[in-house]
Enzyme design. Sequence first.
Site, PDB file in Angstrom:
ATOM      1  N   GLY A 277       0.844  -1.192   0.000  1.00 32.91           N
ATOM      2  CA  GLY A 277       0.000   0.000   0.000  1.00 32.91           C
ATOM      3  C   GLY A 277       0.877   1.238   0.000  1.00 32.91           C
ATOM      4  NE  ARG A 278       3.998   2.831   5.379  1.00 34.22           N
ATOM      5  CZ  ARG A 278       3.354   3.524   6.329  1.00 34.22           C
ATOM      6  NH1 ARG A 278       3.435   4.827   6.355  1.00 34.22           N
ATOM      7  NH2 ARG A 278       2.662   2.904   7.264  1.00 34.22           N
ATOM      8  NE  ARG A 314       1.802   7.867   7.805  1.00 37.40           N
ATOM      9  CZ  ARG A 314       3.086   8.028   7.994  1.00 37.40           C
ATOM     10  NH1 ARG A 314       3.669   9.163   7.701  1.00 37.40           N
ATOM     11  NH2 ARG A 314       3.819   7.050   8.462  1.00 37.40           N
ATOM     12  CB  CYS A 346      -8.991  23.453  19.454  1.00 35.00           C
ATOM     13  SG  CYS A 346      -9.535  24.921  18.598  1.00 35.00           S
ATOM     14  CE1 TYR A 375      -2.544   2.541   5.479  1.00 33.18           C
ATOM     15  CE2 TYR A 375      -0.260   2.875   4.843  1.00 33.18           C
ATOM     16  CZ  TYR A 375      -1.352   2.053   4.974  1.00 33.18           C
ATOM     17  OH  TYR A 375      -1.262   0.732   4.588  1.00 33.18           O
TER      18      TYR A 375
HETATM   19  C1  LIG Z   1      -2.219  -2.318   5.956  1.00 35.73           C
HETATM   20  C2  LIG Z   1      -2.100  -3.638   5.315  1.00 35.73           C
HETATM   21  C3  LIG Z   1      -1.367  -3.779   4.120  1.00 35.73           C
HETATM   22  C4  LIG Z   1      -0.598  -2.639   3.498  1.00 35.73           C
HETATM   23  O1  LIG Z   1       0.481  -2.268   4.272  1.00 35.73           O
HETATM   24  P1  LIG Z   1       1.561  -1.231   3.678  1.00 35.73           P
HETATM   25  O2  LIG Z   1       2.491  -1.036   4.797  1.00 35.73           O
HETATM   26  O3  LIG Z   1       0.823  -0.011   3.309  1.00 35.73           O
HETATM   27  O4  LIG Z   1       2.192  -1.887   2.507  1.00 35.73           O
HETATM   28  C5  LIG Z   1      -1.336  -5.022   3.517  1.00 35.73           C
HETATM   29  N1  LIG Z   1      -1.998  -6.079   4.047  1.00 35.73           N
HETATM   30  C6  LIG Z   1      -2.708  -5.985   5.195  1.00 35.73           C
HETATM   31  C7  LIG Z   1      -3.409  -7.171   5.708  1.00 35.73           C
HETATM   32  C8  LIG Z   1      -2.782  -4.760   5.858  1.00 35.73           C
HETATM   33  O5  LIG Z   1      -3.464  -4.682   7.002  1.00 35.73           O
END
Ligand SMILES: *Cc1c(COP(=O)(O)O)cnc(C)c1O
Length: 423
Positions: A277-278, A314, A346, A375
């Site tokens: 994801g990240r 974050r 605030c 995120y």
């Molecule tokens: C959050 C998550 C991801 C993605 O994680 P990244 O660090 O953004 O790559 C993949 N699989 C599961 C099950 C997650 O909870």
Amino acid sequence: MNHFEYRDGVLHAEGVSVPDIAAATGTPFYCYSSATLERHYEVFSQAFKGQKARICYAIKANSNLAVIRTLARLGAGADVVSEGELRRALAAGVPASKIVFSGVAKTDAEIAFALDVGIDQFNVESEPELDAISRVAAGMGKTARVALRVNPDVDAKTHEKIATGKAENKFGISWRRAPAVYAHARTLPGIEISGIDVHIGSQLTDLEPFSTAFTRVGEMVEALRADGHNITRIDLGGGLGIPYRGDNDLPPHPDEYAAMVKRTLGHLDCELTFEPGRLIAGNAGILVTRVIYEKVGDDRTFLIVDAGMNDLIRPTLYDAFHEIRPVAEPAPGAEEVEYDVVGPVCETGDTFARKRRLPRLKAGDLVAVMSAGAYGAVQASEYNTRPLVPEILVRGEHFAEVRARPSYDAMLRQDIMPDWLSD
Ligand SMILES: *Cc1c(COP(=O)(O)O)cnc(C)c1O
């Protein structure tokens, strides 16, 4: 690598000047680069050329439909953790056959919806959830393909709030209990066991915890096969970290990660799933905000900007570091000031950076909070009744609003006055 660079003294997203977007949209806003999203996907995908691997982008990192579709067009599948995310993935054009459903607590309704649309795989996180999937699937006359998410009890060496692979975390099934749960799964109607799943955390900057976990998973696959289970798939989750501080502390390259995967699991000849994801979205997005005031306190100088912790949580939630860049390129040797960069919310926690050296800025100047593509927008809220910030997607010389800023009227209309108060 990303496509946010100074050109002629002004920060650009690919071919578009950031102030041009600000003039059209107002601030604050998220800005994503298509070329960066695509590049990150391709680099990861190339790293696994020659291994049987597929990429299911973790929707939760950035779930804007346009972002998902950009990746779906390259062939990405999706990892979803709720019915809402599943609906997003489908709406953005990800085929159900490329969708895996993770998450610690799928409800009966979510399970039924996922079976109905025909997703590829459930990643199961507990015995009660396994039983629920069996019950719902059998009731519908369907078979759910499942992988059990094991918790390998490995320290991911990341921030405690994004570590998921220790015994004390709520995620997955204890690797010690896994053989018994697999044996139970085999007796259940509506369940087809296809594999094993692991995800030990996010923003990992070292391969060692991965390789410890993956080695443990590999041993488990061999033990399960010896018990007669047909394990053909391994889902290795996401979690590979990204640079947040420029090129100074680079996490392992996807090529090194892929080589480690091959070393630890290659001999098992399984189909691999990855859920980054990240890695895909993080450095493909920035949060652009405008300085409202420079406030000189007794102890500090505050740069108060129009984005707040409700827009990007974050730093508050994970003590995360985000590089902050003035949108107008500072002249070489420009005077620097040590700022606390804060938002208008605030809360003392509404702080993006403490004691950060930046060129002197003034009210009206634009700054970019870098590496905010993952995120960021997805965790935004309307706290302090602040409108959710719009999202902009750039492609080459073009940009489009891919999520509009809601009007105050639209925000207030969400609340409903009960009849005893409407007069
Ligand atoms: C959050 C998550 C991801 C993605 O994680 P990244 O660090 O953004 O790559 C993949 N699989 C599961 C099950 C997650 O909870």
